[in-house]
Design a protein around this motif. Structure first.
Motif, short mmCIF file in Angstrom:
data_model
loop_
_atom_site.label_atom_id
_atom_site.label_comp_id
_atom_site.label_asym_id
_atom_site.label_seq_id
_atom_site.Cartn_x
_atom_site.Cartn_y
_atom_site.Cartn_z
N THR A 8 0.83 -1.21 0.00
CA THR A 8 0.00 0.00 0.00
C THR A 8 0.86 1.26 0.00
OG1 THR A 8 -0.10 0.24 2.42
CG2 THR A 8 -1.72 -1.23 1.37
N ASP A 9 0.23 2.38 -0.35
CA ASP A 9 0.90 3.67 -0.29
C ASP A 9 1.29 4.02 1.15
OD1 ASP A 9 0.67 3.99 -3.01
OD2 ASP A 9 -1.14 5.23 -2.90
N HIS A 10 0.47 3.58 2.10
CA HIS A 10 0.75 3.84 3.52
C HIS A 10 2.05 3.16 3.94
CE1 HIS A 10 -3.17 5.69 4.15
NE2 HIS A 10 -3.71 4.67 3.51
N GLN A 11 2.26 1.95 3.47
CA GLN A 11 3.50 1.23 3.78
C GLN A 11 4.68 1.91 3.11
OE1 GLN A 11 3.12 -3.00 3.02
NE2 GLN A 11 1.06 -3.06 3.87
N SER A 12 4.49 2.32 1.86
CA SER A 12 5.56 3.01 1.14
C SER A 12 5.93 4.31 1.84
CB SER A 12 5.10 3.30 -0.30
OG SER A 12 6.08 4.05 -0.99
N ASP A 13 4.93 5.09 2.23
CA ASP A 13 5.19 6.36 2.91
C ASP A 13 5.88 6.15 4.25
OD1 ASP A 13 4.07 7.75 0.83
OD2 ASP A 13 2.12 8.03 1.79
N SER A 14 5.55 5.04 4.91
CA SER A 14 6.16 4.78 6.22
C SER A 14 7.67 4.54 6.10
CB SER A 14 5.49 3.58 6.90
OG SER A 14 5.84 2.35 6.28
N ILE A 15 8.11 4.05 4.95
CA ILE A 15 9.54 3.86 4.72
C ILE A 15 10.24 5.22 4.69
CG2 ILE A 15 11.29 3.10 3.07
CD1 ILE A 15 9.39 0.87 2.22
N GLY A 16 9.63 6.17 3.97
CA GLY A 16 10.20 7.51 3.93
C GLY A 16 10.24 8.15 5.30
N ILE A 17 9.20 7.91 6.09
CA ILE A 17 9.15 8.46 7.45
C ILE A 17 10.21 7.82 8.34
CG2 ILE A 17 7.71 8.65 9.53
CD1 ILE A 17 5.27 8.82 7.61
N ALA A 18 10.41 6.52 8.19
CA ALA A 18 11.41 5.81 9.00
C ALA A 18 12.82 6.30 8.69
CB ALA A 18 11.31 4.30 8.76
N ILE A 19 13.12 6.46 7.40
CA ILE A 19 14.44 6.95 7.00
C ILE A 19 14.67 8.37 7.53
CG2 ILE A 19 15.86 7.63 5.01
CD1 ILE A 19 14.48 5.35 3.45
N THR A 20 13.66 9.20 7.39
CA THR A 20 13.74 10.57 7.89
C THR A 20 13.96 10.59 9.39
OG1 THR A 20 12.29 11.35 6.11
CG2 THR A 20 12.51 12.78 8.04
N THR A 21 13.26 9.71 10.09
CA THR A 21 13.37 9.64 11.55
C THR A 21 14.78 9.28 11.98
OG1 THR A 21 11.05 9.00 11.76
CG2 THR A 21 12.50 8.48 13.61
N ALA A 22 15.38 8.30 11.31
CA ALA A 22 16.74 7.88 11.66
C ALA A 22 17.73 9.03 11.49
CB ALA A 22 17.15 6.70 10.79
N LYS A 23 17.62 9.75 10.39
CA LYS A 23 18.57 10.83 10.11
C LYS A 23 18.30 12.05 11.00
CE LYS A 23 19.74 9.33 5.46
NZ LYS A 23 20.11 9.73 4.10
N GLU A 24 17.03 12.35 11.23
CA GLU A 24 16.71 13.47 12.10
C GLU A 24 17.10 13.19 13.55
OE1 GLU A 24 15.00 16.65 11.60
OE2 GLU A 24 15.81 16.26 9.59
N TYR A 25 17.05 11.93 13.94
CA TYR A 25 17.46 11.54 15.29
C TYR A 25 18.94 11.83 15.51
CZ TYR A 25 18.04 8.51 19.42
OH TYR A 25 18.32 8.02 20.67
N CYS A 26 19.74 11.56 14.50
CA CYS A 26 21.18 11.84 14.59
C CYS A 26 21.42 13.34 14.73
CB CYS A 26 21.91 11.30 13.37
SG CYS A 26 22.02 9.50 13.31
N GLN A 27 20.67 14.13 13.97
CA GLN A 27 20.81 15.58 14.06
C GLN A 27 20.36 16.09 15.43
OE1 GLN A 27 19.03 17.63 10.72
NE2 GLN A 27 19.90 16.20 9.24
N TYR A 28 19.31 15.46 15.94
CA TYR A 28 18.80 15.82 17.26
C TYR A 28 19.85 15.56 18.33
CZ TYR A 28 16.21 15.05 21.63
OH TYR A 28 15.80 15.06 22.94
N ILE A 29 20.50 14.41 18.26
CA ILE A 29 21.54 14.06 19.23
C ILE A 29 22.69 15.06 19.15
CG2 ILE A 29 23.34 12.37 19.76
CD1 ILE A 29 21.33 10.20 18.97
N TYR A 30 23.10 15.40 17.94
CA TYR A 30 24.21 16.32 17.77
C TYR A 30 23.88 17.71 18.34
CZ TYR A 30 27.75 19.25 15.60
OH TYR A 30 28.76 20.17 15.39
N LYS A 31 22.70 18.23 18.00
CA LYS A 31 22.32 19.58 18.42
C LYS A 31 22.07 19.69 19.92
CE LYS A 31 20.23 20.85 13.98
NZ LYS A 31 18.97 21.18 13.28
N ASN A 32 21.54 18.61 20.52
CA ASN A 32 21.13 18.70 21.91
C ASN A 32 22.13 18.13 22.92
OD1 ASN A 32 18.07 19.64 22.03
ND2 ASN A 32 18.30 18.35 20.23
#
Length: 223
Positions: free
Chosen positions: A195-219
């Motif tokens: 489904t499109d929902h599953q496909s979109d969740s992949i994009g969200i998961a990848i974004t989450t992983a990378k944003e988490y690293c930025q969050y750790i660095y900044k905070n």
């Protein structure tokens, strides 16, 4: 001269990103993190778990799942089904147990809008409020926050522009461009995405992983 300056700027940015990733790895004491991305809704949902190699800036999609709740059930029962499914995914699934951080879509409320009925003779308009379903969907967002607190994990909400930035490389790219990039990632993963929902969740998961690293660095690293 402009091309030389542009190349130097690009190289500088690349080196800075590499430095940040190295510092995050040193802080965490490991070079990989796991993220769960959820394309949330109260009727249909998508879930994806990805493994992110920080130093190599490499993503591996480990698992993709979907959930559909029955329209014949009351909303509170559907919310309970979503809670149980998500909690089990994080506590019982082989990859879910390794998840460090959760991510979902950031939803926006829209004002009621006028929509042409298509009747040119009457030229009448009706009011349509897109926020009605968003209210229910945000109940699911609340469930994700509850689960993240219960399991002591960070959670992030991402607007579409942030997902496009990480997946396509341009936050202003079209939905078609995003889907094309996601399809390439899906093909490389070898996993079945239904489904499109599953496909979109992949994009969200990848974004989450990378944003988490930025969050750790900044905070926690950058003072």
């Amino acid at each position: 001269m402009k091309n030389i300056t542009k190349k130097k700027t690009t190289k500088t940015k690349k080196l800075k990103k590499e430095m940040i990733r190295e510092e995050v790895v040193q802080f965490l004491g490991r070079d990989t993190i796991y993220a769960l991305g959820v394309d949330q809704g109260y009727a249909n949902l998508g879930f994806s778990i990805v493994k992110y190699n920080i130093l190599e800036d490499k993503i591996e999609v480990l698992d993709v799942k979907g959930l559909t709740t029955s329209a014949s059930k009351c909303l509170n029962k559907r919310i309970l089904d979503i809670y149980s499914f998500t909690k089990d995914l994080l506590m019982e699934n082989e990859f879910g147990k390794m998840v460090d951080v959760l991510g979902c879509e950031k939803l926006f409320y829209n004002q009621p809008m006028k929509v042409n009925t298509g009747d040119e003779l009457k030229a009448t308009f009706i009011l349509r409020n897109k926020s009605a379903s968003i209210l229910k969907t945000n109940m699911v967002t609340g469930i994700l926050y509850l689960i993240s607190a219960e399991l002591d994990k960070e959670i992030f909400e991402h607007p579409p522009t942030t997902v496009k930035k990480h997946i396509v490389g341009n936050g202003r790219s079209s939905k078609e461009e995003l889907n094309k990039s996601l399809n390439t990632i899906i093909e490389d993963s070898g996993l079945e995405v239904k489904t499109d929902h599953q496909s979109d969740s992949i994009g969200i998961a990848i974004t989450t992983a990378k944003e988490y690293c930025q969050y750790i660095y900044k905070n926690f690293i950058k003072k």
